[in-house]
Design a protein around this motif. Structure first.
Motif, PDB file in Angstrom:
ATOM      1  N   ASP A  92     102.146 -25.205 -13.394  1.00 47.50           N
ATOM      2  CA  ASP A  92     101.374 -24.460 -14.428  1.00 47.50           C
ATOM      3  C   ASP A  92     101.421 -22.803 -14.491  1.00 47.50           C
ATOM      4  O   ASP A  92     101.580 -22.350 -12.854  1.00 47.50           O
ATOM      5  N   ILE A  93     101.682 -21.975 -15.849  1.00 39.40           N
ATOM      6  CA  ILE A  93     101.465 -20.778 -15.001  1.00 39.40           C
ATOM      7  C   ILE A  93     100.595 -19.869 -16.218  1.00 39.40           C
ATOM      8  O   ILE A  93     100.895 -20.510 -17.246  1.00 39.40           O
ATOM      9  N   ARG A  94     100.774 -18.983 -15.822  1.00 36.58           N
ATOM     10  CA  ARG A  94      99.144 -17.885 -16.587  1.00 36.58           C
ATOM     11  C   ARG A  94      99.137 -16.883 -16.155  1.00 36.58           C
ATOM     12  O   ARG A  94      99.872 -16.880 -14.704  1.00 36.58           O
ATOM     13  N   TYR A  95      99.133 -15.720 -17.189  1.00 38.13           N
ATOM     14  CA  TYR A  95      99.111 -14.568 -16.806  1.00 38.13           C
ATOM     15  C   TYR A  95      98.064 -13.797 -17.684  1.00 38.13           C
ATOM     16  O   TYR A  95      97.790 -13.958 -18.351  1.00 38.13           O
ATOM     17  N   ALA A  96      98.154 -12.290 -17.003  1.00 44.76           N
ATOM     18  CA  ALA A  96      96.911 -11.545 -17.480  1.00 44.76           C
ATOM     19  C   ALA A  96      97.640 -10.040 -17.618  1.00 44.76           C
ATOM     20  O   ALA A  96      98.733  -9.716 -16.835  1.00 44.76           O
ATOM     21  N   VAL A  97      96.977  -9.181 -18.356  1.00 46.85           N
ATOM     22  CA  VAL A  97      97.001  -7.588 -18.535  1.00 46.85           C
ATOM     23  C   VAL A  97      96.170  -6.499 -18.601  1.00 46.85           C
ATOM     24  O   VAL A  97      95.071  -7.041 -18.378  1.00 46.85           O
ATOM     25  N   GLN A  98      96.055  -5.768 -17.813  1.00 51.86           N
ATOM     26  CA  GLN A  98      95.222  -4.684 -17.583  1.00 51.86           C
ATOM     27  C   GLN A  98      95.354  -3.633 -18.897  1.00 51.86           C
ATOM     28  O   GLN A  98      96.681  -3.127 -18.593  1.00 51.86           O
ATOM     29  N   LEU A  99      94.570  -3.238 -19.751  1.00 50.37           N
ATOM     30  CA  LEU A  99      94.464  -2.364 -20.131  1.00 50.37           C
ATOM     31  C   LEU A  99      94.001  -1.160 -20.269  1.00 50.37           C
ATOM     32  O   LEU A  99      92.985  -1.334 -19.857  1.00 50.37           O
ATOM     33  N   ALA A 100      94.869  -0.444 -20.297  1.00 51.79           N
ATOM     34  CA  ALA A 100      94.299   1.355 -20.214  1.00 51.79           C
ATOM     35  C   ALA A 100      92.770   1.600 -20.326  1.00 51.79           C
ATOM     36  O   ALA A 100      91.649   0.481 -22.167  1.00 51.79           O
ATOM     37  N   ASN A 101      91.788   1.876 -20.084  1.00 55.48           N
ATOM     38  CA  ASN A 101      89.858   1.845 -20.406  1.00 55.48           C
ATOM     39  C   ASN A 101      89.314   0.503 -20.404  1.00 55.48           C
ATOM     40  O   ASN A 101      88.492   0.488 -21.465  1.00 55.48           O
ATOM     41  N   GLY A 102      89.918  -0.370 -19.687  1.00 52.00           N
ATOM     42  CA  GLY A 102      88.977  -1.337 -20.171  1.00 52.00           C
ATOM     43  C   GLY A 102      89.028  -1.989 -21.154  1.00 52.00           C
ATOM     44  O   GLY A 102      87.978  -2.910 -21.684  1.00 52.00           O
ATOM     45  N   GLN A 103      89.662  -2.300 -22.206  1.00 54.55           N
ATOM     46  CA  GLN A 103      89.697  -2.636 -23.535  1.00 54.55           C
ATOM     47  C   GLN A 103      89.827  -4.098 -23.385  1.00 54.55           C
ATOM     48  O   GLN A 103      90.073  -4.727 -23.060  1.00 54.55           O
ATOM     49  N   THR A 104      89.321  -4.551 -24.824  1.00 56.51           N
ATOM     50  CA  THR A 104      88.735  -5.832 -25.320  1.00 56.51           C
ATOM     51  C   THR A 104      90.398  -6.788 -24.681  1.00 56.51           C
ATOM     52  O   THR A 104      91.336  -6.252 -24.967  1.00 56.51           O
ATOM     53  N   GLY A 105      89.716  -8.410 -23.873  1.00 58.91           N
ATOM     54  CA  GLY A 105      91.054  -8.645 -23.579  1.00 58.91           C
ATOM     55  C   GLY A 105      91.864  -8.422 -22.179  1.00 58.91           C
ATOM     56  O   GLY A 105      92.396  -8.890 -21.422  1.00 58.91           O
ATOM     57  N   SER A 106      91.195  -7.207 -21.375  1.00 55.96           N
ATOM     58  CA  SER A 106      92.016  -6.544 -20.471  1.00 55.96           C
ATOM     59  C   SER A 106      91.458  -7.783 -18.966  1.00 55.96           C
ATOM     60  O   SER A 106      90.635  -8.014 -18.868  1.00 55.96           O
ATOM     61  N   GLY A 107      92.386  -8.009 -18.335  1.00 56.85           N
ATOM     62  CA  GLY A 107      92.131  -8.949 -17.298  1.00 56.85           C
ATOM     63  C   GLY A 107      91.945 -10.502 -17.980  1.00 56.85           C
ATOM     64  O   GLY A 107      91.890 -11.562 -16.470  1.00 56.85           O
ATOM     65  N   ARG A 108      92.133 -10.586 -18.681  1.00 53.33           N
ATOM     66  CA  ARG A 108      92.080 -13.113 -19.543  1.00 53.33           C
ATOM     67  C   ARG A 108      92.724 -13.566 -18.989  1.00 53.33           C
ATOM     68  O   ARG A 108      94.179 -12.831 -19.339  1.00 53.33           O
ATOM     69  N   MET A 109      93.122 -14.166 -18.580  1.00 53.29           N
ATOM     70  CA  MET A 109      94.327 -14.614 -18.021  1.00 53.29           C
ATOM     71  C   MET A 109      94.791 -16.035 -19.335  1.00 53.29           C
ATOM     72  O   MET A 109      93.628 -16.521 -19.814  1.00 53.29           O
TER      73      MET A 109
END
Length: 291
Positions: free
Chosen positions: A165-182
């Motif tokens: 099983d593979i999951r991933y997440a990204v961090q967006l500048a200024n903590g925008q919506t979706g930041s950190g969501r796997m």
């Protein structure tokens, strides 16, 4: 010490495995090694004992047994001292057995063939001013030769082993919506056309001890970062630098070691030294296996 602190759970794919009790810290009174299916996995595997044995317990080093796994399942390996306060330190090796020259069910069903780690993975990156770019494993998107802001990523692996099983997440500048969501394999993480660079990428893999990520990332005004493991975190020195290049690959572990170090009882330390069970997962070979 409770039971959970003395045992190690191993995820095994379909196949035949030799559980080899290699050595013990205390050679005079070595601990015993108990092997059993995890709760609920009893019907998924069969433990094959020596004709003179009556239970799946190994009482001394240089002994072993065979486990036949019919579908991916979890095996519990537990170490117990043979006397009060005795040593609980042992090394156990798990070796996959394959019939020479015959394609195994592991290769065809779960995808754990010898080349699975380098084939089939596709990485998509959305690069500012260039749009979506798709590359194979270990190829740069943007990167040192052509750094440019990366705004999103997605991973595809059509031939992925069923147990992985593979999951991933990204961090967006200024903590925008979706930041950190796997998100799961195949999903897009990030934005398009909003001039929001990524400031971090997290990759996670579960269901196997045999594979790992190998990833490199370039962040603005920072050295290239390289990370290896089943969980990889890529970010700049301050976690705010824009991502300007990334490449991702998956490889087979050359040496995959799983170690558990149970804590000693609070009242006193066992006389046999620091307690630990070390379990080695061996790479496949034609006859037996050695890591």
């Amino acid at each position: 010490m409770n039971e959970a602190e003395q045992q190690r759970a191993l995820s095994l794919d379909r196949g035949l495995f030799f559980i080899n009790y290699k050595s013990a810290e205390d050679s005079v009174s070595p601990p015993r090694v108990i092997v059993a299916p995890a709760k609920g996995h009893e019907r998924h595997m069969e433990i094959i004992l020596h004709p003179d044995a009556t239970e799946p317990t190994l009482y001394k080093p240089n002994s072993g047994l065979v486990v036949r796994v019919n579908m991916p399942a979890t095996l519990q390996v537990q170490v117990q001292p043979t006397k009060p306060g005795g040593s609980r330190s042992a090394i156990v090796r798990v070796e996959q057995i394959q019939a020479g020259g015959i394609p195994s069910a592991t290769d065809s069903d779960s995808g754990m063939g010898p080349h699975v780690a380098t084939e089939g993975l596709k990485v998509l990156g959305h690069v500012a001013g260039r749009g979506d770019i798709v590359v194979g494993p270990n190829a740069w998107i943007a990167g040192p030769a052509a750094p440019s802001r990366v705004e999103g990523v997605a991973l595809e692996w059509p031939d992925k082993p069923l147990s992985v099983d593979i999951r991933y997440a990204v961090q967006l500048a200024n903590g925008q919506t979706g930041s950190g969501r796997m998100v799961p394999l195949g999903a897009y993480a990030g934005t398009r056309g909003r001039a929001l660079p990524l400031t971090g990428v997290v990759l996670e893999m579960s269901g196997t001890d045999e594979l790992r990520f190998v990833a490199e990332a370039g962040f603005l005004n920072a050295p290239t970062l390289r990370a290896v493991g089943r969980r990889v975190v890529l970010s700049g020195p301050t976690n705010r630098e824009p991502l300007v290049g990334i490449r991702i690959g998956i490889e087979r572990n050359a040496t995959a070691e799983v170690a558990a170090t149970p804590a000693p009882p609070p009242s006193r330390k066992p006389s046999g030294g620091s307690p630990r069970v070390r379990v080695f997962r061996s790479q496949q070979r034609q006859i037996g296996a050695a890591r």
